[in-house]
Write an enzyme that holds these catalytic residues in place. Structure first.
Site, PDB file in Angstrom:
ATOM      1  N   ASN A  80      -1.093  19.303 -21.914  1.00 44.77           N
ATOM      2  CA  ASN A  80      -1.366  18.663 -23.292  1.00 44.77           C
ATOM      3  C   ASN A  80      -1.320  19.553 -24.677  1.00 44.77           C
ATOM      4  OD1 ASN A  80      -2.166  16.330 -21.878  1.00 44.77           O
ATOM      5  ND2 ASN A  80      -4.185  17.264 -21.754  1.00 44.77           N
ATOM      6  N   HIS A 103      -0.546  17.970 -28.016  1.00 44.30           N
ATOM      7  CA  HIS A 103      -0.974  16.547 -27.738  1.00 44.30           C
ATOM      8  C   HIS A 103      -2.336  16.102 -28.245  1.00 44.30           C
ATOM      9  CE1 HIS A 103       2.449  16.814 -25.200  1.00 44.30           C
ATOM     10  NE2 HIS A 103       2.591  15.543 -25.109  1.00 44.30           N
ATOM     11  N   GLU A 105       8.573  17.405 -25.996  1.00 43.90           N
ATOM     12  CA  GLU A 105       8.114  17.923 -24.907  1.00 43.90           C
ATOM     13  C   GLU A 105       8.737  19.013 -24.453  1.00 43.90           C
ATOM     14  OE1 GLU A 105       5.498  16.908 -23.591  1.00 43.90           O
ATOM     15  OE2 GLU A 105       5.393  14.680 -24.553  1.00 43.90           O
ATOM     16  N   LYS A 109       2.355  11.026 -11.448  1.00 51.46           N
ATOM     17  CA  LYS A 109       1.537  10.115 -12.081  1.00 51.46           C
ATOM     18  C   LYS A 109       2.200   8.843 -12.458  1.00 51.46           C
ATOM     19  CE  LYS A 109      -1.021  11.763 -15.290  1.00 51.46           C
ATOM     20  NZ  LYS A 109      -1.333  12.941 -16.497  1.00 51.46           N
ATOM     21  N   ARG A 124       0.914  -1.397   0.056  1.00 46.59           N
ATOM     22  CA  ARG A 124       0.073  -0.049   0.005  1.00 46.59           C
ATOM     23  C   ARG A 124       0.719   1.329   0.096  1.00 46.59           C
ATOM     24  NH1 ARG A 124      -2.508  -3.307   3.837  1.00 46.59           N
ATOM     25  NH2 ARG A 124      -4.283  -4.232   3.024  1.00 46.59           N
ATOM     26  N   GLU A 128      -4.634  16.688 -10.964  1.00 44.13           N
ATOM     27  CA  GLU A 128      -5.366  16.821 -12.292  1.00 44.13           C
ATOM     28  C   GLU A 128      -6.723  17.325 -12.079  1.00 44.13           C
ATOM     29  OE1 GLU A 128      -4.821  13.648 -15.139  1.00 44.13           O
ATOM     30  OE2 GLU A 128      -3.483  14.761 -16.239  1.00 44.13           O
ATOM     31  N   ARG A 136      -3.128  21.199 -14.952  1.00 43.24           N
ATOM     32  CA  ARG A 136      -2.314  20.492 -15.781  1.00 43.24           C
ATOM     33  C   ARG A 136      -2.497  19.786 -17.028  1.00 43.24           C
ATOM     34  NH1 ARG A 136       0.086  16.166 -11.286  1.00 43.24           N
ATOM     35  NH2 ARG A 136       1.400  14.937 -12.679  1.00 43.24           N
ATOM     36  N   HIS A 141       6.766   9.673 -29.899  1.00 44.17           N
ATOM     37  CA  HIS A 141       5.811  10.510 -29.364  1.00 44.17           C
ATOM     38  C   HIS A 141       6.149  12.071 -29.595  1.00 44.17           C
ATOM     39  CE1 HIS A 141       3.060  11.792 -26.301  1.00 44.17           C
ATOM     40  NE2 HIS A 141       4.122  12.444 -25.763  1.00 44.17           N
ATOM     41  N   LYS A 170       7.042  22.143 -15.365  1.00 51.02           N
ATOM     42  CA  LYS A 170       6.288  21.256 -14.696  1.00 51.02           C
ATOM     43  C   LYS A 170       6.091  21.283 -12.963  1.00 51.02           C
ATOM     44  CE  LYS A 170       4.429  16.694 -14.872  1.00 51.02           C
ATOM     45  NZ  LYS A 170       4.490  15.390 -15.542  1.00 51.02           N
ATOM     46  N   HIS A 204      -1.725  12.769 -30.095  1.00 52.89           N
ATOM     47  CA  HIS A 204      -2.208  11.568 -29.889  1.00 52.89           C
ATOM     48  C   HIS A 204      -2.861  10.944 -31.021  1.00 52.89           C
ATOM     49  CE1 HIS A 204      -1.774  12.330 -25.074  1.00 52.89           C
ATOM     50  NE2 HIS A 204      -0.677  11.743 -25.700  1.00 52.89           N
TER      51      HIS A 204
END
Ligand SMILES: NC(=O)c1ccc[n+]([C@@H]2O[C@H](COP(=O)([O-])OP(=O)(O)OC[C@H]3O[C@@H](n4cnc5c(N)ncnc54)[C@H](O)[C@@H]3O)[C@@H](O)[C@H]2O)c1
Length: 349
Positions: A230, A233, A180, A138, A116, A221, A226, A253, A211, A237
């Site tokens: 994107n 993106h 990026e 994340k 945990r 988020e 945040r 990417h 960041k 994507h």
């Protein structure tokens, strides 16, 4: 260089520079005094790099997982957890992720769920890992239904971005990471001229600072900041979805993000949000980073629109991050006809 990620509950630092990976050992001794074992999670490809020379004051175990995206599976997570349990790794011990974004995502997720939650330290070794994946907590693995669909928020206790590790990156991985970096440069409103004689370390510093700021503003988020990350993106994507379906090697990417950034500037111009100068600046920044800014090869516009839209059939709810008078912001409900026209021109250009 130390950039703080000032989260209220669990603040930590991102440390940048030559050889900073050697500072991880002292951090464990000072900040995790009850740790008996440090478990490095990495891949065989990363482990054979000349800079892979970690030496900690506590017992050190190395767990190898598959390289790249293949590391991010539930079965690889299970194998890691089994090995942690067999080695009696306790909640006082620490996991150290060493590798690109795929490895740091897996290491972070294993640390989030094993017992945990145990502490994780990240040593990202790719540009994407250093400017993005390893910072912000994340963590995730992929499932058949999609990328990053199973994961958790679990902040690292520290991140060490060692520039010495980047020297072994292949040219293509380096350029892919620049997608990026270019995104952060543009989000910060920096121009082509400001690139001057900046070095890779400078670009990483600007990106990490951005960041860190955004993560603090929107840790889970939820409040929207945040989503700015994107930028480029949405089309990026969509292109990846279509291109990777036909050839896994067609583009990386970061290259898709480069094309997405060029498109976003043109869409912002078509919507009257920015003038031609912003399109020129964006193109100049992308050229500097040797990123593509045209759709090469055939892409079906309807297929791209579906992939970009939250409503796959009606192409409604098109939401993109776009530049404007107040800088970049999330813009919702964009007229799909305008997006279609810009895409068609973009493809022909
Ligand atoms: N958690 C987040 O917030 C976040 C953000 C962005 C991306 N990501 C994830 O990151 C992953 C992409 O990361 P990536 O671009 O680093 O790809 P990657 O981790 O797949 O690494 C790409 C390749 O580069 C190699 N490599 C890494 N460092 C190296 C080095 N120093 N020398 C030689 N080779 C090296 C790896 O072994 C691998 O073969 C994706 O899974 C993506 O979902 C996560």
């Amino acid at each position: 260089m130390r950039i703080p990620v000032n989260l209220r509950d669990a603040p930590y630092d991102v440390i940048l520079g030559d050889g900073v990976r050697h500072d991880v050992s002292a951090f464990i001794t000072q900040h995790l005094p009850r740790a008996r074992v440090a478990v490095i999670i990495t891949s065989p490809e990363i482990r054979r790099q000349p800079w892979f020379d970690f030496s900690f004051a506590v017992e050190t175990v190395v767990i190898e997982v598959a390289d790249g995206e293949a590391a991010k599976t539930l079965s690889s997570l299970e194998a890691v957890c089994e090995e942690l349990a067999q080695r009696h790794v306790s909640r006082h011990d620490v996991i150290v992720g060493v590798g690109g974004g795929a490895i740091t995502d897996l290491a972070g997720f294993a640390a989030a769920v094993y017992l945990r939650g145990v502490a994780v330290l990240q040593v990202p070794t790719s540009v994407v890992g250093q400017v993005d994946a390893a910072i912000g907590g994340k963590t995730a693995v992929n499932i058949a239904a999609g990328k990053n669909l199973v994961g958790a928020f679990h902040q690292p206790a520290g991140v060490w971005c060692d520039s010495e590790t980047l020297v072994t990156l292949s040219g293509r991985e380096r350029i892919a990471g620049m997608g990026e970096v270019a995104k952060c440069w543009l989000l910060e409103g920096r121009s082509r001229a400001a690139l001057g004689d900046a070095t890779l370390s400078d670009f990483i510093e600007v990106s990490v600072a951005l960041k860190a700021r955004i993560v603090v503003a929107d840790e889970f988020e939820q409040s929207g900041e945040r989503a700015l990350l994107n930028y480029g993106h949405t089309l990026g994507h969509a292109i990846e979805l279509v291109a990777l379906d036909r050839d896994a090697d067609e583009l990386r990417h970061g290259e898709a993000v480069g094309i997405g950034l060029a498109f976003a500037a043109r869409l912002a111009r078509a919507l009257g949000r920015v003038d031609e100068g912003v399109v020129d600046q964006t193109d100049a920044v992308l050229d500097f980073f040797q990123l593509p800014r045209r759709l090469s090869g055939h892409f079906d516009v309807d297929e791209l629109l579906s992939a970009m839209s939250r409503d796959k059939k009606a192409h409604h709810n098109l939401t993109l991050v776009l530049d404007g008078a107040a800088g970049c912001e999330v813009v919702a409900d964009i007229d799909p006809q305008v997006v279609r026209e810009v895409l068609e021109q973009f493809q022909e250009a």
